[in-house]
Design a protein around this motif. Sequence first.
Motif, PDB file in Angstrom:
ATOM      1  N   VAL A   1       0.718  -1.221  -0.177  1.00 21.44           N
ATOM      2  CA  VAL A   1      -0.082  -0.113  -0.054  1.00 21.44           C
ATOM      3  C   VAL A   1       0.831   1.250   0.053  1.00 21.44           C
ATOM      4  CG1 VAL A   1      -1.660   1.357   1.353  1.00 21.44           C
ATOM      5  CG2 VAL A   1      -1.938  -1.024   1.032  1.00 21.44           C
ATOM      6  N   ILE A   2       1.998   1.167   0.876  1.00 21.24           N
ATOM      7  CA  ILE A   2       2.798   2.456   0.913  1.00 21.24           C
ATOM      8  C   ILE A   2       3.403   2.837  -0.412  1.00 21.24           C
ATOM      9  CG2 ILE A   2       5.014   3.350   2.080  1.00 21.24           C
ATOM     10  CD1 ILE A   2       3.759   1.994   4.597  1.00 21.24           C
ATOM     11  N   ALA A   3       4.066   1.474  -0.808  1.00 20.79           N
ATOM     12  CA  ALA A   3       4.665   1.665  -2.342  1.00 20.79           C
ATOM     13  C   ALA A   3       3.767   2.354  -3.333  1.00 20.79           C
ATOM     14  CB  ALA A   3       5.032   0.359  -2.834  1.00 20.79           C
ATOM     15  N   HIS A   4       2.479   1.918  -3.258  1.00 15.15           N
ATOM     16  CA  HIS A   4       1.602   2.663  -4.180  1.00 15.15           C
ATOM     17  C   HIS A   4       1.118   3.907  -3.776  1.00 15.15           C
ATOM     18  CE1 HIS A   4       0.666  -0.975  -6.894  1.00 15.15           C
ATOM     19  NE2 HIS A   4       0.577  -1.576  -5.530  1.00 15.15           N
ATOM     20  N   LEU A   5       1.190   4.263  -2.717  1.00 14.73           N
ATOM     21  CA  LEU A   5       0.954   5.751  -2.295  1.00 14.73           C
ATOM     22  C   LEU A   5       2.064   6.580  -2.573  1.00 14.73           C
ATOM     23  CD1 LEU A   5      -0.601   5.493   1.594  1.00 14.73           C
ATOM     24  CD2 LEU A   5      -1.751   6.178  -0.773  1.00 14.73           C
ATOM     25  N   LEU A   6       3.151   5.862  -2.579  1.00 16.84           N
ATOM     26  CA  LEU A   6       4.481   6.731  -2.803  1.00 16.84           C
ATOM     27  C   LEU A   6       4.448   7.072  -4.478  1.00 16.84           C
ATOM     28  CD1 LEU A   6       7.444   5.058  -0.695  1.00 16.84           C
ATOM     29  CD2 LEU A   6       6.962   7.629  -0.788  1.00 16.84           C
ATOM     30  N   GLU A   7       4.387   6.044  -5.114  1.00 16.42           N
ATOM     31  CA  GLU A   7       3.969   6.312  -6.655  1.00 16.42           C
ATOM     32  C   GLU A   7       2.973   7.249  -7.024  1.00 16.42           C
ATOM     33  OE1 GLU A   7       2.617   2.788  -8.576  1.00 16.42           O
ATOM     34  OE2 GLU A   7       3.665   3.457 -10.352  1.00 16.42           O
TER      35      GLU A   7
ATOM     36  N   ALA B   1       6.975  13.467  -2.093  1.00 15.18           N
ATOM     37  CA  ALA B   1       6.109  12.254  -2.103  1.00 15.18           C
ATOM     38  C   ALA B   1       6.259  11.709  -0.686  1.00 15.18           C
ATOM     39  CB  ALA B   1       6.790  11.463  -3.052  1.00 15.18           C
ATOM     40  N   VAL B   2       7.386  11.272  -0.090  1.00 11.09           N
ATOM     41  CA  VAL B   2       7.099  10.717   1.188  1.00 11.09           C
ATOM     42  C   VAL B   2       6.239  11.766   2.273  1.00 11.09           C
ATOM     43  CG1 VAL B   2       8.571  10.251   3.068  1.00 11.09           C
ATOM     44  CG2 VAL B   2       9.647   9.430   1.035  1.00 11.09           C
ATOM     45  N   GLN B   3       6.514  12.970   2.145  1.00 13.86           N
ATOM     46  CA  GLN B   3       5.891  13.792   3.236  1.00 13.86           C
ATOM     47  C   GLN B   3       4.326  13.910   2.940  1.00 13.86           C
ATOM     48  OE1 GLN B   3       7.508  17.705   2.605  1.00 13.86           O
ATOM     49  NE2 GLN B   3       7.708  18.073   5.087  1.00 13.86           N
ATOM     50  N   ARG B   4       3.823  13.662   1.569  1.00 17.03           N
ATOM     51  CA  ARG B   4       2.504  13.804   1.304  1.00 17.03           C
ATOM     52  C   ARG B   4       2.074  12.107   1.656  1.00 17.03           C
ATOM     53  NH1 ARG B   4       3.574  15.268  -4.444  1.00 17.03           N
ATOM     54  NH2 ARG B   4       4.290  17.554  -4.203  1.00 17.03           N
ATOM     55  N   CYS B   5       3.042  11.201   1.285  1.00 14.69           N
ATOM     56  CA  CYS B   5       2.483   9.748   1.548  1.00 14.69           C
ATOM     57  C   CYS B   5       2.145   9.455   3.144  1.00 14.69           C
ATOM     58  CB  CYS B   5       3.640   8.833   1.224  1.00 14.69           C
ATOM     59  SG  CYS B   5       3.527   7.083   1.591  1.00 14.69           S
ATOM     60  N   VAL B   6       3.058  10.249   4.059  1.00 12.29           N
ATOM     61  CA  VAL B   6       3.052   9.910   5.548  1.00 12.29           C
ATOM     62  C   VAL B   6       1.695  10.522   6.164  1.00 12.29           C
ATOM     63  CG1 VAL B   6       5.481   9.129   5.902  1.00 12.29           C
ATOM     64  CG2 VAL B   6       4.570  11.539   6.423  1.00 12.29           C
TER      65      VAL B   6
ATOM     66  N   GLN C   1      -0.965  10.233   4.886  1.00 13.74           N
ATOM     67  CA  GLN C   1      -2.109   9.542   4.407  1.00 13.74           C
ATOM     68  C   GLN C   1      -2.025   8.237   5.425  1.00 13.74           C
ATOM     69  OE1 GLN C   1      -1.110  10.062   0.271  1.00 13.74           O
ATOM     70  NE2 GLN C   1      -3.436   9.422  -0.029  1.00 13.74           N
ATOM     71  N   LEU C   2      -0.796   8.062   5.922  1.00 12.21           N
ATOM     72  CA  LEU C   2      -0.916   6.794   7.030  1.00 12.21           C
ATOM     73  C   LEU C   2      -1.271   6.913   8.553  1.00 12.21           C
ATOM     74  CD1 LEU C   2       2.741   5.956   5.853  1.00 12.21           C
ATOM     75  CD2 LEU C   2       0.736   5.072   4.859  1.00 12.21           C
ATOM     76  N   HIS C   3      -1.620   5.926   8.909  1.00 11.48           N
ATOM     77  CA  HIS C   3      -1.961   5.972  10.306  1.00 11.48           C
ATOM     78  C   HIS C   3      -1.237   4.707  11.098  1.00 11.48           C
ATOM     79  CE1 HIS C   3      -5.515   8.427   9.715  1.00 11.48           C
ATOM     80  NE2 HIS C   3      -5.824   7.846   8.640  1.00 11.48           N
ATOM     81  N   GLY C   4      -1.136   5.099  12.381  1.00  8.73           N
ATOM     82  CA  GLY C   4      -0.305   4.064  13.126  1.00  8.73           C
ATOM     83  C   GLY C   4       1.208   4.202  13.116  1.00  8.73           C
ATOM     84  N   SER C   5       1.879   3.317  13.647  1.00  8.97           N
ATOM     85  CA  SER C   5       3.363   3.217  13.705  1.00  8.97           C
ATOM     86  C   SER C   5       4.193   2.826  12.808  1.00  8.97           C
ATOM     87  CB  SER C   5       3.715   2.714  15.111  1.00  8.97           C
ATOM     88  OG  SER C   5       3.447   1.389  15.117  1.00  8.97           O
ATOM     89  N   TYR C   6       5.237   3.406  12.225  1.00  9.44           N
ATOM     90  CA  TYR C   6       6.024   3.164  10.815  1.00  9.44           C
ATOM     91  C   TYR C   6       7.656   3.614  11.285  1.00  9.44           C
ATOM     92  CZ  TYR C   6       4.457   7.604   9.406  1.00  9.44           C
ATOM     93  OH  TYR C   6       4.160   8.948   9.055  1.00  9.44           O
ATOM     94  N   ALA C   7       8.541   2.911  10.393  1.00 19.11           N
ATOM     95  CA  ALA C   7       9.698   3.416  10.067  1.00 19.11           C
ATOM     96  C   ALA C   7       9.977   3.043   8.800  1.00 19.11           C
ATOM     97  CB  ALA C   7      10.534   2.966  11.107  1.00 19.11           C
ATOM     98  N   LEU C   8      10.272   3.752   7.805  1.00 17.15           N
ATOM     99  CA  LEU C   8      10.473   3.619   6.231  1.00 17.15           C
ATOM    100  C   LEU C   8      11.627   4.214   5.763  1.00 17.15           C
ATOM    101  CD1 LEU C   8       6.762   5.107   5.133  1.00 17.15           C
ATOM    102  CD2 LEU C   8       7.708   2.455   5.547  1.00 17.15           C
TER     103      LEU C   8
END
Length: 455
Positions: free
Chosen positions: A1-7, A17-22, A24-31
């Motif tokens: 999902v994250i890969a598609h959001l980044l694209e 792109a990363v800034q916009r993508c994150v 749209q994310l909920h929860g905890s992550y390290a990418l």
Amino acid sequence: VIAHLLEENYDGDLVQAVQRCVHQLHGSYALLTCAEGDGRLIAVRSSSPLVIGVGDKEAFAASDLTPLLEYTERVIYLEDGDIAALSPETIEIFNDAGPVERNIELIDWTLEDVKKGGFKHYMQKEIFEQPQAFSTTIRALRPEDIPESLLHPEFVTIVACGTSFHAGMILKYLLETFCSIPSRVELGSEFKYYTPPVQGVVIGITQSGETADTLAALKAARACNCTTIAVTNVLGSSVTRIADHTLYLRAGPEISVAATKSFIAQLAVILQIVNTIRQGTCLDLLLHGNRAIEEVLLMDLTSSVLLCRNAQHIFFVGRGPFYPVALEGALKMKEISYIHAEGYAAGELKHGPFALLSGETPVIALCMPGETYQVMLSNIKEMKARGAPVVGIGLRGDTEIPDIVDVFIPVPETHLFVQILTTTVVLQLLAYLTADALGCDIDKPRNLAKSVTVE
Ligand code: G6P
């Protein structure tokens, strides 16, 4: 999902792109992300650990300090929401407001600390490093480092998980018994969901500083305007950014999944807190606690290992502060040997577990001097009457326990505070030697993780 959001968000600028993508994310992550034609590695985190290593014309990203030690001792801890763009020449960090500066910190762990150094397992090495870990932690934590709010609190709440929860139980016992400070200890995973009324001081104990449930509990405590104190082994870990104050363990890196030296270092902090509240009444004793641990490390536990290694179930029992020590002993045993082990307050055994006792169910009984000594002797006799083989742990020179148990393990005669350490180390060794005799994968037990960063 994250890969598609980044694209979808990518229009030639990877940071954007990363800034916009994150968003749209909920929860905890390290990418970590990269794009063809862009020589940078983009790192971003939210509630999951991510640390940047600063090299000489090199940059690194890792979820933990230890893999970085081989390459650099300089690190940058990212704040939640930070986006770092790494290239060999530059490290740029942004948040939603634009570029930000983050300090470069020096790690005081060395590469030697994360090598096995001739030991068969990291766990064995870490058990043998405990005299050093205890003494370094006690000496580094000066009474003036204990936050003022912890010297005369009306009420103390302790939150923690796993082994750290057992350290919390011991802290509660000592605060109430020796300092008359009402206290309670809660599992991080429970605390945040039933939100008990909370006031005063809340202490979060977490070796890694990254356990999601403990972090969430401390955040909940902050939201209630409590003073929060972290006890952790990892400089710059997430808990240090949530808590008002941090007390560091000086255990050095702990690689084995089963916590040992970090627990002993937690006990060092706990004992120093209690000592400070009591105005230094037992500092000399604590300064020499390492010697008692050293004596225990020389013990021969062969007979006890023989009793345990063929068992399917083992009970660990104790009273007072030795009840959490029993819980910790059982946790160590089940984690690394896969033998089903339960820790019980000795008086509770007759409320159910007695039904399971037989000649094949060893009981490890902590029978230390004090007001529970006589009742522990009676408990041991009750277990023997049900046919259970009993390993009794007591004070060196005790004449009563050896007569009623199958194996007696004597620990050096010292103060209660030090007996908590020595009995813990006996149980760690017992678990280690049993698991080793069974050929288990001791440092990486199945299905377990060193640091649990999800709820
Ligand atoms: C995991 C580890 C345990 C540890 C627990 C809490 O379950 O395997 O050894 O006790 O997490 O970790 P913490 O870092 O919060 O002390």
